[in-house]
Design a protein around this motif. Structure first.
Motif, short mmCIF file in Angstrom:
data_model
loop_
_atom_site.label_atom_id
_atom_site.label_comp_id
_atom_site.label_asym_id
_atom_site.label_seq_id
_atom_site.Cartn_x
_atom_site.Cartn_y
_atom_site.Cartn_z
N THR A 5 0.99 -4.96 11.31
CA THR A 5 1.31 -5.18 9.71
C THR A 5 2.56 -6.05 9.46
O THR A 5 2.51 -6.82 8.54
CB THR A 5 1.68 -3.59 9.23
OG1 THR A 5 0.45 -2.74 9.53
CG2 THR A 5 1.89 -3.51 7.70
N HIS B 2 -6.50 -7.44 3.12
CA HIS B 2 -5.38 -6.48 3.15
C HIS B 2 -5.64 -5.09 3.25
O HIS B 2 -6.49 -4.67 2.35
CB HIS B 2 -4.41 -6.71 1.99
CG HIS B 2 -3.00 -6.01 2.12
ND1 HIS B 2 -2.15 -6.17 2.98
CD2 HIS B 2 -2.68 -4.86 1.31
CE1 HIS B 2 -1.05 -5.38 2.84
NE2 HIS B 2 -1.52 -4.57 1.61
N SER C 45 -3.54 -1.43 3.65
CA SER C 45 -2.39 -0.84 3.63
C SER C 45 -1.81 -0.29 5.09
O SER C 45 -2.63 0.09 5.63
CB SER C 45 -2.35 0.51 2.54
OG SER C 45 -3.23 1.22 3.11
N PHE C 46 -0.73 -0.21 4.90
CA PHE C 46 0.07 0.56 6.17
C PHE C 46 -0.49 1.72 6.49
O PHE C 46 -0.68 2.09 7.75
CB PHE C 46 1.58 0.40 6.04
CG PHE C 46 2.36 1.13 7.29
CD1 PHE C 46 2.23 0.02 8.41
CD2 PHE C 46 2.93 2.05 7.30
CE1 PHE C 46 2.84 0.74 9.52
CE2 PHE C 46 3.69 2.55 8.55
CZ PHE C 46 3.48 1.77 9.60
N SER C 47 -0.57 2.58 5.58
CA SER C 47 -1.10 4.12 5.79
C SER C 47 -2.36 4.00 6.24
O SER C 47 -2.89 4.91 7.09
CB SER C 47 -0.94 4.71 4.50
OG SER C 47 -1.63 4.48 3.44
N ARG D 145 -4.06 1.55 8.05
CA ARG D 145 -3.91 1.19 9.46
C ARG D 145 -3.32 2.27 10.25
O ARG D 145 -3.75 2.56 11.57
CB ARG D 145 -2.78 0.12 9.65
CG ARG D 145 -3.51 -1.40 8.95
CD ARG D 145 -2.10 -2.29 9.12
NE ARG D 145 -2.69 -3.73 8.72
CZ ARG D 145 -3.41 -4.66 9.41
NH1 ARG D 145 -3.79 -4.44 10.76
NH2 ARG D 145 -3.64 -5.65 8.67
#
Length: 469
Positions: A83, A232, A234-236, A238
């Motif tokens: 990320t 894209h 989101s980090f959540s 991933r």
């Protein structure tokens, strides 16, 4: 936005050989330094336990919980580096890990020390897991045959180096046992400075994001975007995928179950030696703490011998194999099958049970100390062979899903190794070194069949998997 052809100098695989070797060495040292920090406390268990007024088994948790933290830290390492890039993970995680090492060194109670050691392991694992990604960024599959064993050797030398340094700290009456943490911080700090000054980013999506951003600034044209910006996540999202997929794959893939079991057994034996050497060498031959720690060099010699002997041999075999396949498939689809990478273990895995039986039944006061030392060389040779085969086989077999497969192996083997630290003391005390090592040798003998089974049935197993290529 993408790379400008196969020779784009922005692509890390097109950097000069000198630059790639230096960067590989730079990140490879993370495995050595963090691995050393994991095991170095094991050498001062007796002194620390006396200082805190607790039993040695309780103080052994300082090493055990560090390893458990390692295991759980693996769950966040992959999505984090995919990320924000490799370097932010190196810089941020190493800095936080060093702060917790400092907390462990300043702790006035066992509880405070254990909490700090756990979180030091948790944050120390993130840069360790990211190293494999950096190596993949810089080297193509063929050259990875050389680069990965170098990283593996450094990674396994870490747990070996810790007792060597810690043994002399434990022996010295003029130095506090807390210097095991200060030495780890000094080594980690030196490495962090080297990374900050000399380590470039290597993760392709981040490099292309930077390129697209630069082109937008230069031209004012917002159409310049990278693939990562289009797709894209989101980090959540991933993180959720990273946590779920390793467990799903482990349940559905017997391949991952077996290799997880095998490498876990190997690590149990390696970290069990942190306590076991006290019984095998110190009590049998009446050695000091420093000399006992120094004998871990035998395992280190085995690691280096395996890398020096097997890597050039298998690299030559791989070149011959790829040439043969290119003749058979001139359309450019020729590729070495994953089973080729099992040759490391096919050659080296039998050395592990041999080493245990050898050491177990020659570690007597009337037998030369060189006998169990030479046995430890065989152990080092064997564990590097199994480690390299496990990782390279699963990376080549699962490709885009390899990170999930390796995450589960990392989680299980380090959590189990943390438990092994606790049970190895009573195991060696109750069974005695001869039967304890015989038992470990028999267990390793059973698992030695794993690489041979996959070499024979691997293609069929891959054909039944929905994750394997």
């Amino acid at each position: 936005v993408s790379f400008e052809g196969p020779n784009d100098p922005l692509n890390p695989r097109n950097w000069s050989l000198t630059k790639r070797v230096f960067c590989t060495f730079n990140v490879g040292m993370i495995a050595l330094v963090v691995g050393m920090a994991a095991s170095i406390d094991s050498a001062v268990i007796a002194r620390a336990a006396k200082d805190f007024g607790v039993s040695q088994v309780a103080e052994a948790l300082a090493t055990g919980l560090f390893l458990v933290g390692f295991g759980f830290g693996a769950l966040i390492a992959g999505p984090m580096s995919e990320t924000v890039g490799r370097n932010p993970v190196y810089f941020g995680s190493l800095a936080i890990y060093m702060l917790f090492l400092m907390g462990a060194g300043l702790s006035k109670s066992l509880g405070a020390q254990l909490v700090c050691r756990f979180f030091a392991g948790f944050f120390g694992e993130s840069p360790l897991s990211t190293v494999g990604g950096s190596i993949s960024d810089m080297w193509d599959p063929m050259n990875r045959l050389i680069a990965f064993p170098i990283f593996a050797t450094a990674g396994l030398m870490g747990p070996v180096t810790g007792p060597i340094i810690g043994g002399w700290i434990s022996q010295s009456l003029n130095v506090s046992w807390r210097w095991v943490e200060w030495v780890s911080i000094i080594a980690s700090g030196t490495l962090l400075v080297s990374l900050l000054l000399f380590q470039p980013e290597t993760y392709e999506p981040i490099l292309l994001q930077w390129k697209a951003s630069h082109l937008r600034q230069l031209t004012g044209d917002k159409r310049y975007v990278s693939v990562a910006e289009i797709q894209h996540l989101s980090f959540s999202a991933r993180m959720l995928t990273a946590v779920k997929r390793p467990f799903i794959m482990t349940i559905q893939e017997p391949t991952i179950m077996l290799w997880t079991g095998y490498l876990t057994v190997v690590y149990l034996m390696l970290f069990g030696f942190l306590d076991g050497y006290t019984f095998v060498f110190q009590q049998t031959y009446n050695l000091s703490d420093g000399i006992t720690g120094l004998l871990f060099l035998g395992i280190g010699v085995g690691l280096i011998l395996a890398a020096l002997c097997l890597t050039p041999l298998l690299y030559r075999w791989a070149k011959k194999e790829i040439t043969k396949l290119q003749t058979e498939k001139p359309d450019g689809s020729a590729r070495i099958p994953p089973e080729f990478f099992l040759w490391y273990a096919l050659i080296g895995a039998p050395a592990i049970p041999i080493s245990f039986f050898w050491m177990g039944w020659t570690a007597y006061p009337h037998v030369s100390i060189w006998s169990p030392i030479v046995a430890s060389v065989f152990f080092g040779f064997g564990i590097l062979s199994v480690f390299v085969s496990t990782y390279m086989y699963l990376i080549d077999m699962y490709e885009v899903y390899a990170a999930s497969a390796l995450t589960m192996i990392t989680l299980v083997r380090y959590v189990a190794s943390g438990g092994m630290i606790e049970i190895s003391l009573p195991m060696y005390k109750n069974l005695g070194i001869h039967w304890a090592l015989t038992m470990l040798g028999l267990i390793s003998l059973v698992f030695t069949t794993v690489p041979y089974a996959f070499y024979r049935f691997g293609p069929w197993i891959r054909s039944k998997s929905r994750f394997a290529k």
